[in-house]
Write a protein that holds these residues in place. Structure first.
Motif, mmCIF file in Angstrom:
data_model
loop_
_atom_site.group_PDB
_atom_site.id
_atom_site.type_symbol
_atom_site.label_atom_id
_atom_site.label_comp_id
_atom_site.label_asym_id
_atom_site.label_seq_id
_atom_site.Cartn_x
_atom_site.Cartn_y
_atom_site.Cartn_z
ATOM 1 N N ILE A 45 1.753 6.008 -1.027
ATOM 2 C CA ILE A 45 0.491 5.438 -1.058
ATOM 3 C C ILE A 45 -0.032 4.761 -2.410
ATOM 4 N N PHE A 46 0.550 5.688 -3.469
ATOM 5 C CA PHE A 46 0.194 5.375 -4.683
ATOM 6 C C PHE A 46 0.826 3.843 -5.087
ATOM 7 N N GLN A 47 2.168 3.810 -4.716
ATOM 8 C CA GLN A 47 2.803 2.366 -4.880
ATOM 9 C C GLN A 47 2.194 1.292 -3.697
ATOM 10 N N ALA A 48 1.842 1.644 -2.746
ATOM 11 C CA ALA A 48 1.291 0.708 -1.840
ATOM 12 C C ALA A 48 0.021 0.103 -2.415
ATOM 13 N N THR A 49 -0.861 0.981 -3.025
ATOM 14 C CA THR A 49 -2.029 0.463 -3.437
ATOM 15 C C THR A 49 -1.904 0.160 -4.941
ATOM 16 N N ASN A 50 -0.847 -0.066 -5.380
ATOM 17 C CA ASN A 50 -0.588 -0.657 -6.741
ATOM 18 C C ASN A 50 -1.569 0.420 -7.900
ATOM 19 N N GLY A 51 -1.365 1.626 -7.523
ATOM 20 C CA GLY A 51 -1.916 2.548 -8.176
ATOM 21 C C GLY A 51 -3.511 2.667 -8.278
ATOM 22 N N GLU A 52 -4.031 1.835 -7.272
ATOM 23 C CA GLU A 52 -5.590 2.060 -7.181
ATOM 24 C C GLU A 52 -5.973 3.265 -6.599
ATOM 25 N N VAL A 53 -5.223 3.770 -5.523
ATOM 26 C CA VAL A 53 -5.458 5.215 -5.226
ATOM 27 C C VAL A 53 -4.296 6.186 -5.948
#
Length: 71
Positions: A45-53
């Motif tokens: 999730i962290f990677q998929a959201t480019n760190g936004e989450v």
């Protein structure tokens, strides 16, 4: 930013996000309802959201000591 806000901001449906990043729809629903994901799922999730989450958004005090391999 929590996952729900991220999905709304980017106009993504749970099904689309899950299919793209290989996370089950049921798992995403449980995370949206307050269940903490496993570290590997949190990393996805962290990677998929480019760190936004962030890991803190996913109920972890801090990120893993060593980065997990890209998934």
């Amino acid at each position: 930013m929590n996952l729900s806000d991220y999905l709304k901001k980017n106009k993504l449906h749970i099904r689309e996000f899950g299919r793209t990043y290989k996370i089950s729809r049921d798992a995403i629903h449980s995370y949206l309802n307050g269940k903490r994901p496993a570290r590997r799922q949190a990393w996805k999730i962290f990677q998929a959201t480019n760190g936004e989450v962030t890991f803190q958004d996913l109920q972890y005090d801090k990120p893993p000591k060593r980065p997990l391999k890209d998934i």
